[in-house]
Motif scaffolding. Structure first.
Motif, PDB file in Angstrom:
ATOM      1  N   GLY A  48     -10.962   1.938   1.318  1.00  0.00           N
ATOM      2  CA  GLY A  48     -10.726   2.176  -0.096  1.00  0.00           C
ATOM      3  C   GLY A  48      -9.928   1.098  -0.803  1.00  0.00           C
ATOM      4  O   GLY A  48      -9.866   1.083  -2.030  1.00  0.00           O
ATOM      5  N   VAL A  49      -9.311   0.212  -0.045  1.00  0.00           N
ATOM      6  CA  VAL A  49      -8.537  -0.871  -0.647  1.00  0.00           C
ATOM      7  C   VAL A  49      -9.476  -2.032  -0.965  1.00  0.00           C
ATOM      8  O   VAL A  49     -10.301  -2.425  -0.146  1.00  0.00           O
ATOM      9  N   ARG A  50      -9.351  -2.583  -2.171  1.00  0.00           N
ATOM     10  CA  ARG A  50     -10.220  -3.663  -2.610  1.00  0.00           C
ATOM     11  C   ARG A  50      -9.383  -4.838  -3.112  1.00  0.00           C
ATOM     12  O   ARG A  50      -8.186  -4.706  -3.351  1.00  0.00           O
ATOM     13  N   TYR A  68      -8.204  -1.064   5.940  1.00  0.00           N
ATOM     14  CA  TYR A  68      -7.632  -0.148   4.953  1.00  0.00           C
ATOM     15  C   TYR A  68      -8.752   0.410   4.073  1.00  0.00           C
ATOM     16  O   TYR A  68      -9.082  -0.170   3.027  1.00  0.00           O
ATOM     17  N   GLY A 114       1.943   2.118  -3.323  1.00  0.00           N
ATOM     18  CA  GLY A 114       0.910   2.649  -4.209  1.00  0.00           C
ATOM     19  C   GLY A 114      -0.209   1.691  -4.535  1.00  0.00           C
ATOM     20  O   GLY A 114      -1.155   2.069  -5.231  1.00  0.00           O
ATOM     21  N   ALA A 115      -0.153   0.465  -4.061  1.00  0.00           N
ATOM     22  CA  ALA A 115      -1.189  -0.514  -4.388  1.00  0.00           C
ATOM     23  C   ALA A 115      -2.506  -0.169  -3.699  1.00  0.00           C
ATOM     24  O   ALA A 115      -2.518   0.198  -2.515  1.00  0.00           O
ATOM     25  N   ASP A 116      -3.607  -0.293  -4.437  1.00  0.00           N
ATOM     26  CA  ASP A 116      -4.927  -0.129  -3.832  1.00  0.00           C
ATOM     27  C   ASP A 116      -5.863  -1.256  -4.237  1.00  0.00           C
ATOM     28  O   ASP A 116      -7.034  -1.265  -3.884  1.00  0.00           O
ATOM     29  N   PHE A 117      -5.313  -2.223  -5.011  1.00  0.00           N
ATOM     30  CA  PHE A 117      -6.094  -3.384  -5.396  1.00  0.00           C
ATOM     31  C   PHE A 117      -5.214  -4.624  -5.264  1.00  0.00           C
ATOM     32  O   PHE A 117      -4.065  -4.630  -5.701  1.00  0.00           O
ATOM     33  N   ILE A 143       0.837  -1.196   0.000  1.00  0.00           N
ATOM     34  CA  ILE A 143       0.000   0.000   0.000  1.00  0.00           C
ATOM     35  C   ILE A 143       0.873   1.246   0.000  1.00  0.00           C
ATOM     36  O   ILE A 143       0.605   2.222  -0.714  1.00  0.00           O
ATOM     37  N   ARG A 144       1.961   1.226   0.766  1.00  0.00           N
ATOM     38  CA  ARG A 144       2.882   2.363   0.768  1.00  0.00           C
ATOM     39  C   ARG A 144       3.550   2.543  -0.595  1.00  0.00           C
ATOM     40  O   ARG A 144       3.934   3.657  -0.972  1.00  0.00           O
TER      41      ARG A 144
END
Length: 316
Positions: free
Chosen positions: A185-187, A183, A158-161, A155-156
């Motif tokens: 917004g993270v899917r 987290y 840049g991952a959000d999926f 996530i740090r």
């Protein structure tokens, strides 16, 4: 995000096996880090494989973080700082490959590809084939503690999926669903390894897994991966009975893996990949790709299938 792409394009094309292509290029993956070993040895090769899949037609590539966890790198002799950088490198390599492809892409008939950060199961870290068995003897809380550092690092970066993949047990899926809820917004998609057309590797009915994830906000899609191709159609049917969420399916070739010898044996079923994929779409699959022992050829078959379906849809 996933539903809108499916509505526009019919289905999402995932990539194929990373490790299979690395081995074809001469990389030695006979190591407990598996494909993550190449992150330190030849990261450009990993980027190259991502590019091959984008060029073949993939709408999504899965990062090389499947077996990349801090403890695994530490046990292989890396420092904590180096381990963290290598885990984050998995994401930047995939993004760089995507951006380079997209900059040169001149078509208008596909969405900008996206990146799914791989979260392999605890069994991948053990490197003993237990991602096809489950039953690690850990609690839900212990599994959450194991997975959290890698998710934090990605996530740090840049991952959000995420692709929570090759999950052999309901408990591990529950642990990851609970963890991702921390987290906003993270899917993710959640995909299971299955031992037949009705049960995941630990024996839990696939319907039970789908029903649990149907209630998890972080789960955008539910399905199977690294499961023999012959079981896919029936598993999709069972999942669709339990959830309206998109179904993800990226089976292996149908060959079986022997963890004691690090060898695949048996017959491959990829010769009929396009035909089988069409049946999966009819059953309700929305994200389709390949896992172990599949490659760019299978992804090109999916791209050809989608073009044909779109042509038929647009025909006067």
């Amino acid at each position: 995000m996933i539903k809108s792409i499916i509505q526009k394009n019919g289905f999402i094309i995932l990539d194929g096996a990373l490790a299979t292509e690395l081995e074809k290029s001469g990389c030695d993956l006979n190591h407990r880090l598996w494909s993550a070993k190449i992150l330190a040895e030849d990261p450009d090769m990993i980027k190259h494989v991502h590019q091959l899949y984008f060029e073949a037609g993939a709408d999504c590539t899965i990062t090389s973080s499947y077996q990349a966890v801090p403890d695994g790198f530490l046990q292989a002799g890396f420092s904590p700082e180096a381990a963290n950088k290598l885990i984050q490198l998995t994401f930047s390599l995939a993004v760089d490959a995507r951006d380079a492809f997209w900059e040169s892409y001149s078509g208008t008939d596909r969405p900008k590809p996206f990146v799914a950060a791989s979260i392999g199961p605890y069994g991948a870290y053990l490197a003993d084939g237990s991602e096809y068995r489950g039953g690690y003897g850990l609690t839900k809380e212990e599994l959450m503690a194991f997975h959290r550092p890698r998710i934090d690092l990605l996530i740090r970066a840049g991952a959000d999926f995420f692709a929570c993949e090759t999950l052999p047990s309901l408990l591990e899926a529950e642990a990851l669903a609970s963890l991702l809820a921390d987290y906003p917004g993270v899917r993710a998609w959640f995909s299971f390894s299955c031992k037949d057309g009705a049960h995941i590797s630990d024996g839990t009915p696939i319907e039970t897994c789908a029903a649990m994830l149907d209630k998890a906000d972080a789960a955008e899609a539910v399905g199977i991966n690294c499961t023999p191709i012959v079981y896919a159609e029936e598993l999709i049917r069972r999942i669709r009975q339990t959830t309206a969420k998109p179904v993800v399916v990226y089976p292996n070739s149908g060959e079986e893996y022997d963890a004691s010898t690090n060898q695949w044996y048996g017959d491959s079923s990829v010769a009929s990949f396009q035909e089988r994929a069409e049946a999966w779409i009819d059953r309700g699959a929305g994200l389709i790709g390949g896992c172990c022992r599949t490659g760019p050829d299978e992804i090109r078959q999916l791209e050809a299938l989608r073009r044909r379906q779109q042509s038929e849809t647009n025909r006067p």
